[in-house]
Design an enzyme around this catalytic site. Structure first.
Site, PDB file in Angstrom:
ATOM      1  N   LYS A 213      22.330 -52.653 -17.154  1.00  0.00           N
ATOM      2  CA  LYS A 213      20.979 -52.164 -16.670  1.00  0.00           C
ATOM      3  C   LYS A 213      21.194 -51.171 -15.641  1.00  0.00           C
ATOM      4  O   LYS A 213      21.835 -50.921 -14.903  1.00  0.00           O
ATOM      5  CB  LYS A 213      20.487 -53.391 -16.333  1.00  0.00           C
ATOM      6  CG  LYS A 213      19.646 -54.124 -17.447  1.00  0.00           C
ATOM      7  CD  LYS A 213      18.866 -55.241 -16.977  1.00  0.00           C
ATOM      8  CE  LYS A 213      17.814 -54.763 -16.040  1.00  0.00           C
ATOM      9  NZ  LYS A 213      16.446 -54.603 -17.140  1.00  0.00           N
TER      10      LYS A 213
ATOM     11  N   TRP B 221       9.526 -57.817 -19.414  1.00  0.00           N
ATOM     12  CA  TRP B 221       9.707 -56.846 -20.564  1.00  0.00           C
ATOM     13  C   TRP B 221       8.644 -56.413 -21.009  1.00  0.00           C
ATOM     14  O   TRP B 221       8.365 -55.963 -22.171  1.00  0.00           O
ATOM     15  CB  TRP B 221      10.435 -57.662 -21.618  1.00  0.00           C
ATOM     16  CG  TRP B 221      11.904 -58.037 -21.165  1.00  0.00           C
ATOM     17  CD1 TRP B 221      12.499 -57.411 -20.332  1.00  0.00           C
ATOM     18  CD2 TRP B 221      12.827 -58.924 -21.918  1.00  0.00           C
ATOM     19  NE1 TRP B 221      13.929 -58.021 -20.273  1.00  0.00           N
ATOM     20  CE2 TRP B 221      14.136 -58.839 -21.409  1.00  0.00           C
ATOM     21  CE3 TRP B 221      12.765 -59.581 -22.865  1.00  0.00           C
ATOM     22  CZ2 TRP B 221      15.154 -59.496 -21.407  1.00  0.00           C
ATOM     23  CZ3 TRP B 221      13.999 -60.399 -23.534  1.00  0.00           C
ATOM     24  CH2 TRP B 221      15.215 -60.185 -22.845  1.00  0.00           C
TER      25      TRP B 221
ATOM     26  N   HIS C 154      28.058 -60.958 -29.189  1.00  0.00           N
ATOM     27  CA  HIS C 154      27.542 -59.492 -29.146  1.00  0.00           C
ATOM     28  C   HIS C 154      28.359 -58.622 -30.068  1.00  0.00           C
ATOM     29  O   HIS C 154      27.902 -57.489 -29.994  1.00  0.00           O
ATOM     30  CB  HIS C 154      27.533 -59.084 -27.655  1.00  0.00           C
ATOM     31  CG  HIS C 154      26.611 -59.716 -26.625  1.00  0.00           C
ATOM     32  ND1 HIS C 154      26.776 -60.683 -26.167  1.00  0.00           N
ATOM     33  CD2 HIS C 154      25.137 -59.425 -26.539  1.00  0.00           C
ATOM     34  CE1 HIS C 154      25.758 -61.286 -25.394  1.00  0.00           C
ATOM     35  NE2 HIS C 154      24.876 -60.367 -25.629  1.00  0.00           N
TER      36      HIS C 154
ATOM     37  N   CYS D 229      24.277 -66.872 -27.116  1.00  0.00           N
ATOM     38  CA  CYS D 229      23.021 -66.298 -27.078  1.00  0.00           C
ATOM     39  C   CYS D 229      22.476 -66.390 -28.323  1.00  0.00           C
ATOM     40  O   CYS D 229      23.123 -67.081 -29.383  1.00  0.00           O
ATOM     41  CB  CYS D 229      22.943 -64.868 -26.537  1.00  0.00           C
ATOM     42  SG  CYS D 229      20.999 -64.021 -26.223  1.00  0.00           S
TER      43      CYS D 229
HETATM   44  N1  GLN Z   1      15.793 -67.822 -28.039  1.00  0.00           N
HETATM   45  C1  GLN Z   1      16.120 -66.423 -27.913  1.00  0.00           C
HETATM   46  C2  GLN Z   1      17.048 -66.188 -29.185  1.00  0.00           C
HETATM   47  O1  GLN Z   1      17.706 -67.056 -29.661  1.00  0.00           O
HETATM   48  C3  GLN Z   1      16.969 -66.163 -26.804  1.00  0.00           C
HETATM   49  C4  GLN Z   1      17.212 -64.786 -26.722  1.00  0.00           C
HETATM   50  C5  GLN Z   1      17.811 -64.216 -25.191  1.00  0.00           C
HETATM   51  O2  GLN Z   1      18.336 -65.017 -24.668  1.00  0.00           O
HETATM   52  N2  GLN Z   1      17.642 -62.958 -25.178  1.00  0.00           N
HETATM   53  O3  GLN Z   1      16.900 -65.090 -29.699  1.00  0.00           O
HETATM   54 ZN    ZN Z   2      20.438 -65.149 -24.083  1.00  0.00          ZN
END
Ligand code: GLN
Ligand code: ZN
Length: 768
Positions: free
Chosen positions: A113, A570, A703, A735
């Protein structure tokens, strides 16, 4: 002797996102390098012409980019990581994009960022530093603007100290000693650039040193001084505008003594501190004050009367020929023009200013500064009327919302019982196995999901057909999750394009722009929602999907919400009231959603706060109010439920140690945190700090499409279990999985479950 107007940088994307298309066409092999250069040049010149037509006195050049301005600087100075090769002449496009996007043999450079805003730059790598001037791009673009359009532009260059400080060596950002060590190798290249610019007749160069706003002491200003002295010696005929933005300068006196001819200060995002400095300590009479008075990362029409009052205060300190008016930061971070918002409420439209409208504001205010308000009285009248109409509109005066907000002071927001009591009740109710296993919420947004949504938006399929499709995806994925052996399931978030936009569509006070694109990274644009009015809850947001998913399984399904601070960070947030106030409104609305989920039988509710860390103020001294506000709004949102309802939260890439008190104070029963990209730092931080609630440290990186092996995931779990009690630990990916493809997602989750089963089995074996 007059005040003049100046700009710091213009958006790259193009009104119709031409730039994005050109980049992506090139990557896809649809156009070749000469075609690429022809298209980007046409856009570059079109942008410059707009600035020229707006009547700007000083136009920035070389602020354009083929991807990112930090990458441009890396490429120009040959700071190319060795894995891409060693270069002795200007990089080809493929060589340039290899750094940003990786090749089959070399991973891309890290992206992170840009200060505290939602733009991402390519991180310079100084592991085996190599410096060589491969391309004086500043000279190229200066000449281009001059010959093609007769513009005597102001080349914009990222300054040497910031270029160093924004980079990493062996995984860590450069410290002061490393900057001192590398600066002598880098400076000759900058000097060469300046010498050549001077020979071409350049009068002003804008040297961006945004890292100056993070400096606390006079001593830390020294390296900037050394660098600027060197530049001045190399090109005495060039005037330097030392540009800062995004916050105030703490060592103000030392900074204003730097050997430059103009200093750019941000008077919008500085908490009023830069103005106090100027008024209290004065400003050197031999320098230009380049005053950043127009907000360059929000989208609201400036209040002309307020701005003129500010200008007048500055005119009391500096004379007119030492005053420039500018945006507070590059306009890169706002959309291009409001003229393509064709379906918008005119009352809101009057309150919006994107890049082109901001340039117009600048020229109006410059005229007012020189000739007095009466010279532009019509503009001032129009401006006041537009702002009045918006402020007095029903959008901004929802009596119920205001009453609820006012009542907040009389309430406290705590769960009924403390965590130990709650968690015992939750365990009893949920009956989850040891090492409960879950996901973060979203599953792949496949081509089919995206095409159905597009068809529905175009009206090609009905609401009912679209809803049926979403249901079928939910059902398919509930089956998949049961087969895989996950313990807490999710509905998959197929109905959401984006975790903020979706909530904006369901709450009042939000506007989704038609063309409000801003660059997030590379060719990627985002359209942040605009929070322009009072935020109210009018109907359930996520209940239907969660309830449907829960009806299909005996395992608990986790409800999934986006937390207030992330929605704020955001979005483009109205600036007529404080951010904290908007945050309270959103929290109160989401509180009702949380209560409705519980009422509908949902036993676990996750409230995502991925943007908490990235929104931290740049100066540590401003962290506390921000974090306190985050905790407060999270608690307003989540404390309306019974003790046996389990509240989860999720955060992306949190430097855990820094903000552990905040994370704990959220009082969430379970937190999941991204872990892989911190190289185990988060895990080792648990050796030093004790965390008392339940926690899932992401056990694999989502990722990349790479499928991690069972052994690898197992090792990650075992590593975490060395510092965290097994009864506290959850197993989950880093994530959400929405950007991944289905096959790799299934393979990775399968391995995650196998790894968990191995660990569970090993725990069951009696230890010798
Ligand atoms: N619940 C969201 C997802 O799974 C969390 C996304 C995030 O942490 N940016 O996409
Ligand atoms: Zn996340």
């Amino acid at each position: 002797m007059t005040v003049i107007s100046s700009n710091l940088g213009y958006p790259r994307l193009g009104e119709k996102r031409e730039w994005k298309k050109t980049l992506e066409h090139y990557w896809a092999g649809k156009i070749d390098e000469p075609e690429f250069h022809a298209e980007t040049k046409a856009l570059r010149l079109a942008n410059l012409k707009k600035e020229q037509a707006a009547g700007l006195d000083l136009i920035p050049v070389a602020d354009n980019s083929d991807y990112d301005h930090v990458l441009d600087t890396i490429a120009a100075f040959g700071i190319v990581p060795e894995r891409y090769g060693r270069f002795h002449k200007r990089l080809t496009l493929d060589e340039y994009y290899a750094i940003a996007r990786g090749t089959k043999d070399a991973v891309a450079s890290e992206m992170t960022k840009w200060f505290n805003i939602n733009y991402h730059y390519i991180v310079p790598e100084y592991d085996q530093p190599h410096f060589e001037l491969l391309d004086n791009r500043w000279l190229r673009f200066y000449k281009e603007a001059k010959t093609e359009l007769g513009i005597d532009g102001k080349p914009v260059i990222l300054g040497p100290i910031s270029l160093l400080k924004l980079g990493k060596r062996n995984g860590d950002y450069l410290d002061a000693a490393a900057v001192d060590e590398l600066l002598p190798q880098l400076l000759p290249l900058y000097k060469q650039v300046f010498t050549e610019l001077a020979q071409a007749g350049v009068k002003w160069v804008q040297v961006d040193e945004p890292t100056l706003v993070k400096v606390a002491t006079d001593a830390e200003v020294k390296p900037y001084e050394a660098a600027l002295n060197a530049l001045r010696q190399a090109a005495p005929s060039i005037n330097i505008e030392l540009q800062t933005y995004f916050d105030s300068i703490d060592p103000y006196k030392a900074a204003t003594k730097l050997p430059v001819q103009a200093i750019g200060l941000d008077f919008v995002h500085d908490n009023g501190e830069n103005l106090q400095h100027v008024l209290n300590d004065g400003f050197p009479s031999d320098k230009v004050l380049a005053a950043g008075i127009i907000d360059g990362h929000n989208i609201w029409t400036s209040n002309f009367a307020d701005k003129l009052a500010l200008i007048k205060r500055l005119q009391g300190v500096v004379d007119n020929d030492h005053l420039w008016l500018q945006p507070a930061n590059s306009l890169l971070h706002v959309p291009i023009t409001t003229k393509n918002e064709t379906k918008i409420d005119p009352v809101l439209l009057g309150g919006l200013a994107f890049a082109d409208e901001k340039l117009h504001e600048l020229t109006v205010l410059t005229k007012a500064a020189n000739e007095g308000q009466q010279a532009v009285s019509e503009e001032f009248t129009k401006n006041a009327a537009a702002l009045k109409a918006l402020n007095e509109s029903e959008h901004r005066n929802n009596a119920e919302v205001r009453a609820a907000e006012a009542n907040l002071a009389n309430e406290t927001f705590e769960r009924h019982s403390a965590f130990p009591t709650r968690i015992a009740l939750q365990h009893k109710k949920l009956q989850l196995p040891l090492l409960p296993t879950t996901s973060i919420g979203s599953f792949p947004q496949s081509k089919l999901v995206r095409s159905k949504r597009a068809a529905w938006r175009k009206g090609n399929i009905t609401d009912a057909e679209y809803e049926d499709f979403i249901k079928s995806e939910i059902k398919r994925w509930i089956g998949i999750q049961e087969d895989l052996g996950l313990d807490v399931l999710v509905h998959g978030e197929f109905e959401r394009t984006d975790m903020v936009e979706y909530f904006g569509q369901k709450l009042t006070g939000f506007y989704a722009t038609q063309n409000g694109w801003v660059q997030s990274y590379g060719s990627r644009g985002v359209r942040p929602p605009v929070i322009f009015g009072d935020v109210a809850y009018t109907k359930p947001i996520t209940v239907k999907e969660s309830v449907y998913a829960q009806s299909l399984t005996d395992k608990p399904v986790k409800g999934m919400l986006t937390a207030p601070l992330t929605i704020i960070n955001w979005s483009f947030v109205r600036d007529d009231i404080s951010k904290a106030q908007v945050q309270k409104q959103i929290s109160l609305a989401l509180r009702q959603e949380v209560i409705n989920l519980e009422k509908a039988g949902i036993k676990i509710i996750q409230v995502d706060e991925p943007a908490l860390r990235e929104g931290l103020p740049l100066k540590k001294r401003n962290w506390k109010p921000y974090l306190d506000e985050a905790v407060y709004s999270f608690k307003i949102t989540t404390t309306g439920v019974r003790d046996d309802t389990q509240i989860h939260t999720h955060m992306c890439y949190s430097d855990f140690e820094d903000i552990i008190d905040t994370i704990s104070a959220l009082d969430a029963d379970v937190i999941s945190i991204e872990t892989s990209r911190s190289h185990g730092e988060i895990i080792s931080s648990f050796e030093k700090t004790h965390y008392d609630k339940e926690i899932g440290l992401g056990v694999y990186d989502i990722h990349s499409p790479r499928v991690p092996s069972v052994e690898e995931i197992q090792a990650n779990i075992e590593r975490a279990l060395r510092v965290i009690d097994v009864h506290q630990f959850w197993i989950n990916p880093d994530c959400g999985l929405k950007t991944r493809q289905e096959p790799e997602t299934l393979a990775a989750l399968k391995n995650m479950i196998a790894a968990r089963d191995n660990v569970r089995a090993s725990l069951a074996e009696p230890t010798k």
